[in-house]
Each structure stands twice: as structure tokens, then as C-alpha cells.
Design an enzyme around this catalytic site. Structure first.
Site, short mmCIF file in Angstrom:
data_model
loop_
_atom_site.label_atom_id
_atom_site.label_comp_id
_atom_site.label_asym_id
_atom_site.label_seq_id
_atom_site.Cartn_x
_atom_site.Cartn_y
_atom_site.Cartn_z
N HIS A 8 0.82 -1.22 0.00
CA HIS A 8 0.00 0.00 0.00
C HIS A 8 0.85 1.26 0.00
O HIS A 8 1.92 1.32 0.57
CB HIS A 8 -0.98 0.01 1.17
CG HIS A 8 -0.35 -0.14 2.52
ND1 HIS A 8 -1.01 -0.68 3.59
CD2 HIS A 8 0.87 0.18 2.99
CE1 HIS A 8 -0.24 -0.67 4.65
NE2 HIS A 8 0.91 -0.15 4.30
N ASN A 9 0.35 2.27 -0.72
CA ASN A 9 0.98 3.59 -0.82
C ASN A 9 2.35 3.56 -1.50
O ASN A 9 3.12 4.52 -1.40
CB ASN A 9 1.09 4.26 0.54
CG ASN A 9 -0.26 4.64 1.11
OD1 ASN A 9 -0.85 3.88 1.89
ND2 ASN A 9 -0.78 5.79 0.72
#
Length: 348
Positions: free
Chosen positions: A242-243
Site C-alpha cells: 500500500h501507498n
């Protein structure tokens, strides 16, 4: 399909040495070539096969100088590898039959917009409020969630899962069983030793001309977006946390993993089974060798790294050379100790 060698040379902006009237029916590897085949020579370690191949034509570099007799016609171009790729692309356009229409059963939810010339395969699902461009190819068993945006010329292969709010640009290919936009790996430790799931409220943004391999997973952001910039090529079995942000035209080979919130620069090359820890940055042009572990940010551009923990390639190779010599070095030290012991005894 049949083409003359001269026709192929014209397509590739190349020049022919040898019989330009020969007929080409298929492509092959240079070591397996037979009459009617065309191959290419881009790596000099395969040069030996030029002198034994039965292929009718071989694509070579403009400056290539043979060292032995050969029988194939040569097509000289600026870049043999790219020229052969272009040839395969043109052949695929001619021979590949594009699917069209909609095959039952499928399900399209309310307020979905799909551009013209689409193919919707059986057992596919498109969630409400999703918008998809023209020339879509959505193959059997694929799932597209709600509020998804997909650009023109998307090819989504069987079993792909695209979660809600994902944004995908133009000319993207996603291969079988890839998962785009699943939960990031976010859990907060509790006082009793258990873990509480952190809601993953962001999405995934994939820009134009991206290829995503089979069984690759790209997690949605906790907040904001996980971003795959234009031109990125991801192999099979890659985990993107994620991210994460992956820069333009970066290529990543199979079984590599990128932990959350890491930034990978543009034009990077990451080989197979590489691991990147979270919250680091790789500068543009970074190259990471197979099975390396990158634990710190790389600030200088165009560095080559290898090893675990990853270090600059030259330093890694020197260290590996010393490791291979360790038995010899240990033996020499033991000999020195024995010799010193004898001299000390004699001195007494």
C-alpha cells in the site's frame, strides 16, 4: 502468412545482405531456426549459432562483422532486439483474431458506461458507476468493482480482480488472476498482543501503457493512492504494498516484493526475487540484482546494487570474490600460526 525478406527489411527500415527474395513463414530462436524462419542476433554470446542456423534470414546490428561463413540472409538494423519485437507485433496484428461482442452469462450493474467495440466474456462482472473506454477486452471470470475508471484499449485477462475506485489508464494489459486494489497489509497491535485491522480507504492508480503480469497483486493505499506510473512493466507474482509509487518505465521481474510507502524511481530495473523494505526511496535509474534485499534509500541515480543487504555492485563483487577465497585465506593463516609457533619454540 508469407513475406519476402526484402518486404521485412522494408518494414524494419533495414538493409539486406544475401538473397532478398527468400520467403519467410515464421519466426524462431536462432539456434532452432529452419528453412523459412527469421531470427535475430542481439547478444554476441549467441553469435556461434549464426554459422550453424538453418534460418533463412537473421536480423543483426548494422555494425556486426561475421567471423565465419554463414548461409542466412542478413537484415541489418539499428537495434536487432527492437526490430524483432516490431516484427512480432506486426505479425500478431495480422494473425490474431480479436474477440467482439458479449458472451452470456455476464453482469453489468447500473450506471456503467462502456465505449464502443468492446468484448465482454462469460462470467464477468462490472460494478455500478464504472466507466470504461473503447476497445475493451474483458475475458472470462474477470471482476471489475464499483466506481472503477478504465481507459481505452484495456486487455483484462481471465480471473483478474479489480477492486472499487481503481483508476487505470489507456493501453494497459492485466494478465490472468492479478488482483488490483485489495487491502494493504495494515494492522495495529493491541495491548493484549492481538492486531486490529487498519481500514484501507485509498485506491490504486495505474497510468497509461502499463503491463501487469499474472498473479501480481497491487494493494490499495491506506489513504491516498498506490501509484503505478506510465510505461511500468510488472512480471508475474509481484507484490506491491500500500501507498507504494513506481516511477515511469520501471521494470520489475517475478517474485519481487515492495513494502508499503516505498518510492521507486523512473527507469529502474529490479530483477527477480528482490525485496524492498518499506518507507524508502530508490533514485531514478537504480538497478537491483536478483535475490537482493534493499534496506536503505538509494539517493544517487543510476547505481547498480546487488546482495542482501544490497550494496553497490562493484563492492558486492569484491566481497563475493573474497568469500570464495576464505578457505584459502584461513589455510594461509593457520600455516602462519603454525610457523610462528615453531619459531617461538625454537627461540626458547
Amino acid at each position: 502468412m508469407e513475406f519476402t525478406i526484402s518486404q521485412i527489411a522494408q518494414l524494419l527500415n533495414g538493409t539486406v545482405e544475401g538473397d532478398s527474395t527468400g520467403i519467410i513463414r515464421s519466426a524462431s530462436k536462432i539456434e532452432e531456426g529452419s528453412d523459412g524462419d527469421i531470427s535475430f542476433l542481439a547478444n554476441t554470446k549467441y553469435e556461434q549459432f549464426l554459422y550453424t542456423t538453418r534460418a533463412s534470414a537473421v536480423i543483426v546490428d548494422q555494425s556486426f562483422k561475421p567471423s565465419q561463413p554463414y548461409t542466412a540472409a542478413l537484415i541489418r538494423v539499428a537495434n536487432p532486439y527492437l526490430a524483432f519485437t516490431q516484427l512480432l507485433e506486426e505479425y500478431q496484428k495480422i494473425t490474431e483474431q480479436r474477440s467482439a461482442g458479449r458472451e452470456q452469462p455476464y453482469f453489468i450493474s447500473e450506471n456503467v458506461v462502456i465505449g464502443e467495440n468492446e468484448y465482454i466474456g462469460p462470467f464477468t462482472y462490472i460494478g455500478k458507476n464504472s466507466r470504461i473506454g473503447k476497445n475493451l477486452q474483458l475475458f472470462s471470470g474477470a471482476y471489475v468493482g464499483e466506481n472503477v475508471i478504465i481507459g481505452d484499449n484495456a486487455v483484462i485477462h481471465p480471473g483478474v480482480k479489480i477492486y472499487d475506485k481503481t483508476v487505470i489508464g489507456n493501453n494497459c494489459s492485466i494478465f490472468a488472476n492479478a488482483v488490483i486494489g485489495g487491502d494493504g497489509f495494515g494492522f495495529a497491535p493491541e495491548a493484549d498482543g492481538s492486531y486490529r485491522r487498519i481500514p484501507q480507504l485509498g485506491n490504486v492508480v495505474i497510468e497509461d501503457n502499463v503491463s501487469i503480469g499474472s498473479n501480481t497483486t497491487i494493494d490499495r493505499a491506506t489513504m491516498g493512492s498506490t501509484i503505478i506510473r506510465k510505461g511500468v512493466k510488472l512480471d508475474n507474482l509481484i507484490q506491491v504494498g500500500h501507498n507504494v509509487e513506481i516511477g515511469e518505465n520501471t521494470v520489475i521481474a517475478a517474485q519481487s516484493g515492495i513494502s508499503g510507502s516505498t518510492r521507486v524511481g523512473a527507469q529502474c530495473v529490479i530483477a527477480g526475487q528482490v525485496g524492498l523494505v518499506g518507507h524508502i526511496t530508490l533514485a531514478n535509474g537504480t538497478k537491483v540484482g536478483a535475490q537482493s534485499g534493499v534496506s536503505k534509500s538509494v539517493k544517487k541515480e543510476n547505481l547498480s546494487l546487488s546482495g542482501s543487504p544490497a550494496t553497490e555492485l562493484k563492492a558486492h563483487l569484491r566481497a563475493q570474490s573474497l568469500v570464495r577465497r576464505l578457505p584459502e585465506i584461513v589455510q594461509r593463516l593457520e600455516n602462519v600460526e603454525v610457523s610462528a609457533g615453531i619459531k617461538s619454540h625454537e627461540g626458547k
